[in-house]
Design a protein around this motif. Structure first.
Motif, PDB file in Angstrom:
ATOM      1  N   LEU A 123       0.833  -1.197   0.000  1.00 16.63           N
ATOM      2  CA  LEU A 123       0.000   0.000   0.000  1.00 16.63           C
ATOM      3  C   LEU A 123       0.872   1.253   0.000  1.00 16.63           C
ATOM      4  O   LEU A 123       0.567   2.235  -0.684  1.00 16.63           O
ATOM      5  CB  LEU A 123      -0.923  -0.018   1.217  1.00 16.63           C
ATOM      6  CG  LEU A 123      -2.095   0.955   1.229  1.00 16.63           C
ATOM      7  CD1 LEU A 123      -2.970   0.793  -0.003  1.00 16.63           C
ATOM      8  CD2 LEU A 123      -2.916   0.743   2.492  1.00 16.63           C
ATOM      9  N   GLY A 124       1.978   1.227   0.731  1.00 15.57           N
ATOM     10  CA  GLY A 124       2.899   2.363   0.769  1.00 15.57           C
ATOM     11  C   GLY A 124       3.546   2.647  -0.573  1.00 15.57           C
ATOM     12  O   GLY A 124       3.843   3.800  -0.901  1.00 15.57           O
ATOM     13  N   GLN A 125       3.762   1.613  -1.362  1.00 15.30           N
ATOM     14  CA  GLN A 125       4.332   1.811  -2.698  1.00 15.30           C
ATOM     15  C   GLN A 125       3.298   2.405  -3.653  1.00 15.30           C
ATOM     16  O   GLN A 125       3.654   3.101  -4.602  1.00 15.30           O
ATOM     17  CB  GLN A 125       4.822   0.472  -3.264  1.00 15.30           C
ATOM     18  CG  GLN A 125       5.989  -0.092  -2.508  1.00 15.30           C
ATOM     19  CD  GLN A 125       6.314  -1.485  -2.974  1.00 15.30           C
ATOM     20  OE1 GLN A 125       6.500  -1.702  -4.166  1.00 15.30           O
ATOM     21  NE2 GLN A 125       6.360  -2.431  -2.054  1.00 15.30           N
ATOM     22  N   TRP A 126       2.045   2.114  -3.384  1.00 19.94           N
ATOM     23  CA  TRP A 126       0.982   2.553  -4.271  1.00 19.94           C
ATOM     24  C   TRP A 126       0.509   3.961  -3.930  1.00 19.94           C
ATOM     25  O   TRP A 126       0.391   4.809  -4.815  1.00 19.94           O
ATOM     26  CB  TRP A 126      -0.172   1.555  -4.186  1.00 19.94           C
ATOM     27  CG  TRP A 126      -1.366   1.923  -4.997  1.00 19.94           C
ATOM     28  CD1 TRP A 126      -1.437   2.068  -6.349  1.00 19.94           C
ATOM     29  CD2 TRP A 126      -2.666   2.205  -4.489  1.00 19.94           C
ATOM     30  NE1 TRP A 126      -2.705   2.423  -6.718  1.00 19.94           N
ATOM     31  CE2 TRP A 126      -3.482   2.510  -5.585  1.00 19.94           C
ATOM     32  CE3 TRP A 126      -3.220   2.228  -3.211  1.00 19.94           C
ATOM     33  CZ2 TRP A 126      -4.817   2.825  -5.448  1.00 19.94           C
ATOM     34  CZ3 TRP A 126      -4.548   2.534  -3.066  1.00 19.94           C
ATOM     35  CH2 TRP A 126      -5.333   2.837  -4.193  1.00 19.94           C
ATOM     36  N   ASN A 127       0.225   4.235  -2.628  1.00 19.04           N
ATOM     37  CA  ASN A 127      -0.337   5.526  -2.250  1.00 19.04           C
ATOM     38  C   ASN A 127      -0.030   5.798  -0.778  1.00 19.04           C
ATOM     39  O   ASN A 127      -0.562   5.121   0.100  1.00 19.04           O
ATOM     40  CB  ASN A 127      -1.854   5.515  -2.491  1.00 19.04           C
ATOM     41  CG  ASN A 127      -2.496   6.857  -2.276  1.00 19.04           C
ATOM     42  OD1 ASN A 127      -2.343   7.471  -1.225  1.00 19.04           O
ATOM     43  ND2 ASN A 127      -3.250   7.312  -3.265  1.00 19.04           N
ATOM     44  N   LEU A 128       0.785   6.801  -0.516  1.00 19.60           N
ATOM     45  CA  LEU A 128       1.193   7.094   0.863  1.00 19.60           C
ATOM     46  C   LEU A 128       0.041   7.589   1.736  1.00 19.60           C
ATOM     47  O   LEU A 128       0.021   7.335   2.944  1.00 19.60           O
ATOM     48  CB  LEU A 128       2.339   8.098   0.882  1.00 19.60           C
ATOM     49  CG  LEU A 128       3.686   7.540   0.453  1.00 19.60           C
ATOM     50  CD1 LEU A 128       4.746   8.636   0.430  1.00 19.60           C
ATOM     51  CD2 LEU A 128       4.119   6.402   1.367  1.00 19.60           C
ATOM     52  N   ARG A 129      -0.898   8.279   1.128  1.00 12.01           N
ATOM     53  CA  ARG A 129      -2.048   8.757   1.909  1.00 12.01           C
ATOM     54  C   ARG A 129      -2.876   7.584   2.420  1.00 12.01           C
ATOM     55  O   ARG A 129      -3.257   7.548   3.596  1.00 12.01           O
ATOM     56  CB  ARG A 129      -2.906   9.671   1.035  1.00 12.01           C
ATOM     57  CG  ARG A 129      -4.009  10.337   1.795  1.00 12.01           C
ATOM     58  CD  ARG A 129      -4.665  11.414   0.948  1.00 12.01           C
ATOM     59  NE  ARG A 129      -6.077  11.447   1.282  1.00 12.01           N
ATOM     60  CZ  ARG A 129      -7.038  11.668   0.438  1.00 12.01           C
ATOM     61  NH1 ARG A 129      -6.774  11.906  -0.826  1.00 12.01           N
ATOM     62  NH2 ARG A 129      -8.283  11.686   0.822  1.00 12.01           N
ATOM     63  N   TYR A 130      -3.157   6.606   1.577  1.00 10.42           N
ATOM     64  CA  TYR A 130      -3.901   5.422   1.995  1.00 10.42           C
ATOM     65  C   TYR A 130      -3.078   4.572   2.965  1.00 10.42           C
ATOM     66  O   TYR A 130      -3.620   3.974   3.898  1.00 10.42           O
ATOM     67  CB  TYR A 130      -4.325   4.587   0.790  1.00 10.42           C
ATOM     68  CG  TYR A 130      -5.364   5.258  -0.073  1.00 10.42           C
ATOM     69  CD1 TYR A 130      -6.398   6.015   0.483  1.00 10.42           C
ATOM     70  CD2 TYR A 130      -5.317   5.143  -1.452  1.00 10.42           C
ATOM     71  CE1 TYR A 130      -7.344   6.631  -0.311  1.00 10.42           C
ATOM     72  CE2 TYR A 130      -6.270   5.753  -2.254  1.00 10.42           C
ATOM     73  CZ  TYR A 130      -7.278   6.494  -1.679  1.00 10.42           C
ATOM     74  OH  TYR A 130      -8.217   7.099  -2.471  1.00 10.42           O
ATOM     75  N   PHE A 131      -1.767   4.532   2.735  1.00 11.22           N
ATOM     76  CA  PHE A 131      -0.870   3.824   3.640  1.00 11.22           C
ATOM     77  C   PHE A 131      -0.992   4.390   5.054  1.00 11.22           C
ATOM     78  O   PHE A 131      -1.144   3.644   6.022  1.00 11.22           O
ATOM     79  CB  PHE A 131       0.579   3.938   3.154  1.00 11.22           C
ATOM     80  CG  PHE A 131       1.601   3.512   4.171  1.00 11.22           C
ATOM     81  CD1 PHE A 131       1.962   2.176   4.284  1.00 11.22           C
ATOM     82  CD2 PHE A 131       2.202   4.433   5.020  1.00 11.22           C
ATOM     83  CE1 PHE A 131       2.898   1.776   5.223  1.00 11.22           C
ATOM     84  CE2 PHE A 131       3.142   4.039   5.956  1.00 11.22           C
ATOM     85  CZ  PHE A 131       3.489   2.703   6.059  1.00 11.22           C
TER      86      PHE A 131
END
Length: 170
Positions: A123-131
């Motif tokens: 998730l952190g690789q995809w979108n930091l806000r969602y992470f």
């Protein structure tokens, strides 16, 4: 009276274990090695599908995206384990039932925590806000819910062992 005893014992065990966890020897000899092992286990599982990952201590790295994260206190499952441990130990049941409850309960808790770490890594690789949201709110709630569900399932198991008219006391 039994509920009051359980609650007091539950709080006392938690307090003792949380204080013990924060001591320098426990951090050096238990918490840090456990957390490093958790990072290694996470990477080992991830490498089945993605060979571009490495771990160094408590840090996980995805080489192509240059994303990195670390497994810190509160994310290693130790605090959730302490809560489950205190609940099972404080409850009046036979020691063999406590042993199996802890073995299966802690195993399932740490299994869910591995899923948590791996999902947050991607998730952190995809979108930091969602992470950030998943890390701070979503998974924190799910891990504590897991502790509650494991404890309730263990209580249900104990109730199934109980013959009519008998208590759970050892």
């Amino acid at each position: 009276m039994a509920l009051k005893r359980f609650f007091l014992l539950f709080c006392l065990i938690q307090a003792l274990l949380f204080v013990l966890e924060l001591t320098a020897p426990a951090q050096r000899w238990v918490v840090l090695p456990f957390t490093e092992g958790l990072a290694q286990a996470s990477i080992w599982l991830i490498q089945w599908f993605d060979s571009d990952v490495v771990a160094n201590g408590i840090h996980l790295y995805h080489l192509p995206s240059r994303f990195a994260m670390s497994i810190e206190a509160g994310c290693n499952g130790i605090e959730a384990s302490i809560i489950l441990l205190a609940a099972i130990l404080a409850f009046p049941a036979a020691w063999r039932h406590k042993f199996w409850g802890l073995l299966i309960g802690l195993g399932s808790l740490h299994g869910v925590n591995l899923v948590r770490i791996i999902s947050l890594f991607y998730l952190g690789q995809w979108n930091l806000r969602y992470f950030e949201w998943a890390h701070l709110y979503g998974w924190q709630a799910l891990i504590m819910l897991d502790v509650l569900v494991v404890f309730l399932l263990w209580l249900r198991y104990l109730r199934g062992l109980q013959a009519p008219g008998q208590g759970i006391e050892p």
